[in-house]
Motif scaffolding. Structure first.
Motif, PDB file in Angstrom:
ATOM      1  N   TRP A  51      -4.582   1.607 -38.514  1.00 52.94           N
ATOM      2  CA  TRP A  51      -4.095   2.550 -39.784  1.00 52.94           C
ATOM      3  C   TRP A  51      -5.359   2.968 -40.586  1.00 52.94           C
ATOM      4  O   TRP A  51      -5.344   4.159 -41.002  1.00 52.94           O
ATOM      5  CB  TRP A  51      -3.277   1.342 -40.663  1.00 52.94           C
ATOM      6  CG  TRP A  51      -2.026   0.958 -40.097  1.00 52.94           C
ATOM      7  CD1 TRP A  51      -1.847  -0.241 -39.344  1.00 52.94           C
ATOM      8  CD2 TRP A  51      -0.921   1.752 -39.648  1.00 52.94           C
ATOM      9  NE1 TRP A  51      -0.515  -0.256 -38.898  1.00 52.94           N
ATOM     10  CE2 TRP A  51       0.101   0.914 -39.146  1.00 52.94           C
ATOM     11  CE3 TRP A  51      -0.379   3.029 -40.172  1.00 52.94           C
ATOM     12  CZ2 TRP A  51       1.299   1.392 -38.723  1.00 52.94           C
ATOM     13  CZ3 TRP A  51       0.909   3.493 -39.823  1.00 52.94           C
ATOM     14  CH2 TRP A  51       1.787   2.693 -39.173  1.00 52.94           C
ATOM     15  N   GLY A  52      -6.380   2.237 -40.646  1.00 49.89           N
ATOM     16  CA  GLY A  52      -7.427   2.562 -41.409  1.00 49.89           C
ATOM     17  C   GLY A  52      -8.172   3.812 -40.609  1.00 49.89           C
ATOM     18  O   GLY A  52      -8.782   4.695 -41.173  1.00 49.89           O
ATOM     19  N   ALA A  53      -8.143   3.612 -39.136  1.00 52.16           N
ATOM     20  CA  ALA A  53      -8.687   4.699 -38.247  1.00 52.16           C
ATOM     21  C   ALA A  53      -8.035   5.989 -38.473  1.00 52.16           C
ATOM     22  O   ALA A  53      -8.747   7.063 -38.484  1.00 52.16           O
ATOM     23  CB  ALA A  53      -8.984   4.083 -37.025  1.00 52.16           C
ATOM     24  N   ALA A  54      -6.603   5.727 -38.537  1.00 49.01           N
ATOM     25  CA  ALA A  54      -5.915   7.252 -38.657  1.00 49.01           C
ATOM     26  C   ALA A  54      -5.821   7.729 -39.773  1.00 49.01           C
ATOM     27  O   ALA A  54      -6.215   8.894 -39.784  1.00 49.01           O
ATOM     28  CB  ALA A  54      -4.235   6.677 -38.349  1.00 49.01           C
ATOM     29  N   PHE A  55      -6.026   7.005 -40.982  1.00 52.90           N
ATOM     30  CA  PHE A  55      -6.421   7.426 -42.237  1.00 52.90           C
ATOM     31  C   PHE A  55      -7.820   8.188 -42.219  1.00 52.90           C
ATOM     32  O   PHE A  55      -7.882   9.386 -42.802  1.00 52.90           O
ATOM     33  CB  PHE A  55      -6.178   6.232 -43.206  1.00 52.90           C
ATOM     34  CG  PHE A  55      -6.327   6.938 -44.561  1.00 52.90           C
ATOM     35  CD1 PHE A  55      -5.402   7.692 -45.108  1.00 52.90           C
ATOM     36  CD2 PHE A  55      -7.345   6.789 -45.346  1.00 52.90           C
ATOM     37  CE1 PHE A  55      -5.427   8.195 -46.695  1.00 52.90           C
ATOM     38  CE2 PHE A  55      -7.706   7.090 -46.771  1.00 52.90           C
ATOM     39  CZ  PHE A  55      -6.595   7.990 -47.331  1.00 52.90           C
ATOM     40  N   GLN A  56      -8.757   7.418 -41.480  1.00 49.07           N
ATOM     41  CA  GLN A  56     -10.202   8.281 -41.589  1.00 49.07           C
ATOM     42  C   GLN A  56     -10.058   9.610 -40.898  1.00 49.07           C
ATOM     43  O   GLN A  56     -10.849  10.477 -41.200  1.00 49.07           O
ATOM     44  CB  GLN A  56     -11.144   7.105 -41.017  1.00 49.07           C
ATOM     45  CG  GLN A  56     -12.401   7.499 -40.874  1.00 49.07           C
ATOM     46  CD  GLN A  56     -12.808   7.534 -42.421  1.00 49.07           C
ATOM     47  OE1 GLN A  56     -12.564   6.581 -43.169  1.00 49.07           O
ATOM     48  NE2 GLN A  56     -13.789   8.391 -42.807  1.00 49.07           N
ATOM     49  N   ILE A  57      -9.340   9.632 -39.872  1.00 50.07           N
ATOM     50  CA  ILE A  57      -9.362  10.695 -38.987  1.00 50.07           C
ATOM     51  C   ILE A  57      -8.697  12.024 -39.551  1.00 50.07           C
ATOM     52  O   ILE A  57      -8.965  13.206 -39.690  1.00 50.07           O
ATOM     53  CB  ILE A  57      -8.673  10.513 -37.553  1.00 50.07           C
ATOM     54  CG1 ILE A  57      -9.330   9.490 -36.749  1.00 50.07           C
ATOM     55  CG2 ILE A  57      -8.154  11.781 -37.010  1.00 50.07           C
ATOM     56  CD1 ILE A  57      -8.681   9.319 -35.521  1.00 50.07           C
ATOM     57  N   GLY A  62      -8.970  16.828 -42.909  1.00 51.71           N
ATOM     58  CA  GLY A  62      -8.850  17.504 -44.023  1.00 51.71           C
ATOM     59  C   GLY A  62      -9.798  18.089 -44.993  1.00 51.71           C
ATOM     60  O   GLY A  62      -9.705  18.880 -46.005  1.00 51.71           O
ATOM     61  N   LYS A  63     -11.082  17.329 -45.018  1.00 52.85           N
ATOM     62  CA  LYS A  63     -12.335  17.764 -45.446  1.00 52.85           C
ATOM     63  C   LYS A  63     -12.830  19.185 -44.945  1.00 52.85           C
ATOM     64  O   LYS A  63     -13.812  19.576 -45.554  1.00 52.85           O
ATOM     65  CB  LYS A  63     -13.104  16.511 -45.577  1.00 52.85           C
ATOM     66  CG  LYS A  63     -14.009  16.357 -44.244  1.00 52.85           C
ATOM     67  CD  LYS A  63     -15.127  15.154 -44.413  1.00 52.85           C
ATOM     68  CE  LYS A  63     -14.458  14.040 -44.659  1.00 52.85           C
ATOM     69  NZ  LYS A  63     -15.395  12.787 -44.736  1.00 52.85           N
TER      70      LYS A  63
END
Length: 342
Positions: A51-57, A62-63
């Motif tokens: 979940w943290g990895a998906a949010f990071q991707i 987005g950036k």
């Protein structure tokens, strides 16, 4: 743990400044928003790491939009002498070049953080060097172009005057009110994504130290959730400590002190490469330093230049940092003695 927490403060400060400006809130909302952001991201990272990895991707993708927008607009629509301003106005107003570099090093700290995830990566001997080299190269190119683009559009004197509000000013001046707000959303996403990476990795350092009984309350801090296999207690400890520091200390000041201290340890690490090569020449190396001995030597000289510049510029801050580090020595030796007697 003190310095692990401090390195995230620059991101928290910048992202909440943009949030406060975006929603036209009073400055008093900055601390509650900061705590809310880190708690929400911390909770996300208590679930399985996918979940943290998906949010990071997602935040990384987005950036890319605001970075591209800043670079393109600054390069093609700016009319300032970017290089002339950066060498003249900025140097006169902030002190030595080494001190100015110190303030930017926070952006390149990810190379050490990704190594903390080595135990959770398949074939880290191959993937980690690739990720570090490619990641640093991309960040270097992007930050160079972003800095040049902003300096090409906004006079350096205006940047110095606005300080942390420069991004908001650039966004509104370049893209209007609506476009500026959209760009700010992208920048906030970028900062939150970077903060997510740090909250993902910092508790793993605390967990690893606790697992070796090198910290007080090691039994509690080394707890892993049975299902998610995440260091829940270490994450909560980081969040609580960060929240306390947000409420009672100046995050911008603490992040500068932290970078200085961290680079002292980096120098020790780089020197350690030479020591290990001499003492253990036949040892098996999962990863061999490319370009040895030139590569670590350049790293040592570069880090020393920044460290010495900071000592000359802010001796009192340097002494505070070293005192805080010194506080950890008796705790370390106390835990070492415990481990020997066990």
């Amino acid at each position: 743990m003190i310095f692990f927490v401090r390195t995230a403060f620059g991101l928290i400060l910048q992202s909440t400044i943009l949030l406060v400006g975006f929603f036209n809130l009073r400055a008093g909302w900055q601390a509650p928003l900061s705590i809310g952001v880190i708690v929400l991201i911390g909770i996300l990272n208590m679930f399985e790491n996918r979940w943290g990895a998906a949010f990071q991707i997602a935040t990384t993708l987005g950036k890319l939009l605001p970075i591209a927008a800043i670079i393109i607009f600054g390069l093609f629509y700016g009319n300032q002498n970017a290089l002339g301003q950066s060498l003249h106005t900025i140097t006169q107003s902030t002190g030595s070049f080494g001190v100015a570099v110190l303030a930017t090093l926070f952006a390149y700290d990810g190379w050490i953080l990704v190594a903390n995830l080595g135990g959770e990566i398949k074939n880290p001997q191959k993937l980690l060097p690739q990720a570090i080299i490619l990641g640093i190269s991309m960040v270097l190119i992007a930050y160079t172009l972003v800095s040049y683009g902003i300096l090409h559009f906004v006079p350096a004197a205006t940047i110095h005057k606005l300080g942390q509000q420069t991004t908001l000013y650039f966004a509104q001046a370049a893209f209007g009110t609506i476009g500026g707000r959209l760009l700010n959303i992208g920048i906030i996403i970028s900062m939150v994504g970077c903060l997510n990476g740090k909250i993902m990795t910092f508790p793993r350092i605390v967990y690893a130290m606790a697992a070796q009984n090198q910290l007080p309350f090691a039994k509690q801090l080394s707890y892993l959730h049975k299902k998610s296999h995440e260091p829940i207690a270490a994450t909560i400890a980081i969040l609580v400590y960060a929240s306390i520091m947000i409420l009672f200390f100046n995050p911008d000041r603490l992040s500068d002190l932290c970078i200085f201290t961290v680079y002292c340890f980096y120098v020790a690490t780089f020197v350690g490469v030479f020591i290990l090569r001499k003492r253990r020449p036949a040892s098996e190396r999962p990863f061999s330093t490319p370009g040895f001995p030139i590569t670590p030597l350049i790293a040592i000289l570069g880090a020393l230049f920044v460290i010495i510049s900071e000592i000359g510029s802010d001796l009192s801050g340097v002494l505070i940092s070293l005192v805080i580090v010194a506080v950890g020595f008796p705790i370390y030796y106390w835990k070492q003695q415990q481990n020997q007697n066990a």
